[in-house]
Design a protein around this motif. Structure first.
Motif, PDB file in Angstrom:
ATOM      1  N   PHE A 297      36.015   8.166  27.708  1.00 25.14           N
ATOM      2  CA  PHE A 297      35.203   8.556  26.565  1.00 25.14           C
ATOM      3  C   PHE A 297      34.932  10.057  26.560  1.00 25.14           C
ATOM      4  CE2 PHE A 297      34.595   4.087  25.817  1.00 25.14           C
ATOM      5  CZ  PHE A 297      34.301   4.011  24.451  1.00 25.14           C
ATOM      6  N   ALA A 298      34.922  10.694  27.729  1.00 30.51           N
ATOM      7  CA  ALA A 298      34.802  12.153  27.770  1.00 30.51           C
ATOM      8  C   ALA A 298      36.002  12.797  27.077  1.00 30.51           C
ATOM      9  CB  ALA A 298      34.693  12.633  29.217  1.00 30.51           C
ATOM     10  N   VAL A 299      37.187  12.255  27.331  1.00 29.75           N
ATOM     11  CA  VAL A 299      38.390  12.769  26.666  1.00 29.75           C
ATOM     12  C   VAL A 299      38.293  12.528  25.163  1.00 29.75           C
ATOM     13  CG1 VAL A 299      40.898  12.534  26.476  1.00 29.75           C
ATOM     14  CG2 VAL A 299      39.805  12.468  28.728  1.00 29.75           C
ATOM     15  N   ARG A 300      37.849  11.353  24.776  1.00 31.45           N
ATOM     16  CA  ARG A 300      37.701  11.052  23.342  1.00 31.45           C
ATOM     17  C   ARG A 300      36.723  12.014  22.680  1.00 31.45           C
ATOM     18  NH1 ARG A 300      34.039   7.706  20.332  1.00 31.45           N
ATOM     19  NH2 ARG A 300      34.986   6.871  18.418  1.00 31.45           N
ATOM     20  N   ASN A 301      35.590  12.299  23.326  1.00 35.11           N
ATOM     21  CA  ASN A 301      34.623  13.236  22.758  1.00 35.11           C
ATOM     22  C   ASN A 301      35.205  14.631  22.629  1.00 35.11           C
ATOM     23  OD1 ASN A 301      32.906  11.059  22.840  1.00 35.11           O
ATOM     24  ND2 ASN A 301      31.293  12.082  24.004  1.00 35.11           N
ATOM     25  N   ALA A 302      36.046  15.016  23.587  1.00 34.83           N
ATOM     26  CA  ALA A 302      36.700  16.315  23.512  1.00 34.83           C
ATOM     27  C   ALA A 302      37.644  16.374  22.315  1.00 34.83           C
ATOM     28  CB  ALA A 302      37.465  16.584  24.810  1.00 34.83           C
ATOM     29  N   VAL A 303      38.388  15.297  22.106  1.00 27.84           N
ATOM     30  CA  VAL A 303      39.291  15.223  20.949  1.00 27.84           C
ATOM     31  C   VAL A 303      38.495  15.346  19.657  1.00 27.84           C
ATOM     32  CG1 VAL A 303      40.868  13.719  19.678  1.00 27.84           C
ATOM     33  CG2 VAL A 303      41.054  13.904  22.166  1.00 27.84           C
ATOM     34  N   GLN A 304      37.373  14.652  19.580  1.00 30.67           N
ATOM     35  CA  GLN A 304      36.548  14.715  18.370  1.00 30.67           C
ATOM     36  C   GLN A 304      36.015  16.118  18.118  1.00 30.67           C
ATOM     37  OE1 GLN A 304      33.759  11.563  19.464  1.00 30.67           O
ATOM     38  NE2 GLN A 304      34.546  10.279  17.816  1.00 30.67           N
ATOM     39  N   ALA A 305      35.612  16.813  19.181  1.00 29.19           N
ATOM     40  CA  ALA A 305      35.086  18.171  19.021  1.00 29.19           C
ATOM     41  C   ALA A 305      36.145  19.100  18.437  1.00 29.19           C
ATOM     42  CB  ALA A 305      34.590  18.703  20.361  1.00 29.19           C
TER      43      ALA A 305
END
Length: 395
Positions: free
Chosen positions: A91-99
């Motif tokens: 989910f950290a990677v997903r949040n980075a993608v969203q940013a």
């Protein structure tokens, strides 16, 4: 929205390191990730950071994200912590993608860490148990292995799978992990060893369970606007999917599948414009052997009840149709909770860029890879599909 690219990834070894701190492990992973960026990465390049961790053992419960990023020189960079149990790193990677997709950032560091082996067995079981349903699982004495044992029993009863089928997961993943210098359990095992191991929670035995590990892993992501400053080989985050589900088993309709993984996979495939048949490899969440079998079905690799056939036929071996867990998976590589999802992304990066050493898949080199990270016994799941873009492709 803008495309996002994976331009670097690295990790510390996974294992038991009584003389090392979580900051030290994160720093090693961060340096490895920076070194893997072809154009180099400086602290001033980073716009944001996201760190996944459960915070096992009570160290730095507050501000644990800034506690590791300031240690590597990322001062004045906004940093947030993600906690989604064993799926925190994914989910950290997903949040980075969203940013990046939102336009808030061009370069984001997504990391994860955990130190788990400095605690007593009783305390470790407590911290692992908090990822299950608190009132009706943890407080009634159910362990994490006990929860997955219930899932294994249900699967074996419904589909006729055997203990030998579970053990084949261990044999395959230990074989892969033996080629991984960063793996916690870097040794091979025979099918006989894996079948005859001591029982942990019937029907699961010792070889059906992943270890508790220390470690850290970091991924570096960049927008399409700046990707060429950091790499000549574009690894696109082609699709991302995530979902949540009931945390406790007793609340679910079935034990033989994880609906959050099914929804996450469907979303990721749709966004990537590909399907399971297009994948060249996958890193799936195999905290227990049954979890890998269920993952095959949740991710669309095969029909319900047929996962054991893929193992028996060698289709998920390194030379099979769809190699799974070339890193060794959680079973052999290890499972430092917050670092697990980002560690999967490290393997995807290494395979897609040809850096996987003795584990490298060739003929041809992979184009599409998938990572699948689960929290608890399925309360959260996140799936990423990565694509190595052919040279000369412009989007």
């Amino acid at each position: 929205m803008r495309d996002v690219y994976l331009v670097g990834a690295g990790q510390s070894p996974f294992g038991a390191f009584p003389d090392r701190s979580y900051r030290d492990l994160f720093a090693e992973a961060y340096r490895a990730a920076c070194d893997s960026v072809d154009g180099g990465l400086e602290a001033e390049d980073v716009d944001e950071a996201v760190v996944g961790t459960l915070g096992v053992g009570g160290r730095q419960l507050g501000l644990s994200g800034p506690a590791v990023t300031e240690h590597v020189g990322l001062h004045n960079v906004p940093c947030s912590r993600v906690e989604n149990a064993c799926a925190a790193g994914g989910f950290a990677v997903r949040n980075a993608v969203q940013a990046i997709k939102s336009g808030f950032a061009d370069v984001v560091v997504a990391g994860g860490y955990e130190v788990m082996t400095d605690l007593s067995d009783d305390v470790t079981k407590y911290w692992l148990g908090v990822s299950g349903e608190t009132e009706w699982e943890r407080l009634t004495g159910t362990t994490f292995s006990g929860v997955y044992a219930q899932m294994a029993s249900a699967y074996m009863t419904e589909y006729g799978a055997t203990a030998e089928d579970l053990s084949r997961v261990a044999v395959k993943n230990h074989g892969n992990g033996a080629k991984n210098p960063k793996a916690h359990l870097d040794f091979e095992c025979s099918l006989e060893d894996a079948v005859d191991a001591p029982t942990v929670a019937d029907p699961l035995n010792l070889y059906h369970c992943c270890p508790t590990s220390d470690g850290a892993a970091v991924a570096v992501l960049a927008s399409e606007d700046v990707v060429d400053e950091y790499t000549d080989e574009r690894i696109r985050v082609a699709g991302v999917g995530a979902a949540s589900e009931r945390v406790g088993l007793a609340q679910r309709d079935r034990y033989t599948g994880i609906s959050a993984s099914q929804v996450a996979a469907e979303t990721a495939y749709e966004r990537a414009g590909v399907g399971p048949d297009d994948l060249d490899f996958a890193e799936v969440h195999d905290c227990f052997a049954i979890a890998e079998l269920i993952a095959y079905e949740d991710l669309g690799f095969c029909e319900p009840g047929t996962a054991p056939e893929l193992l028996r036929e060698g289709r998920t071996d390194p030379d099979g149709d769809l190699p799974v867990n070339t890193s060794g998976g959680l079973k052999s590589k290890g499972h430092p909770i917050g670092a697990t999802g980002t560690g999967q992304v490290v393997e995807a990066f290494d395979q897609l860029t040809g850096r996987a050493g003795d584990r490298q898949l060739e003929d041809p080199r992979p184009r599409y890879g998938l990572t699948h990270n689960v929290g608890g016994s399925g309360g959260a799941s996140v799936v990423h599909v990565f694509e190595r873009e052919p040279e000369g492709v412009a989007r």
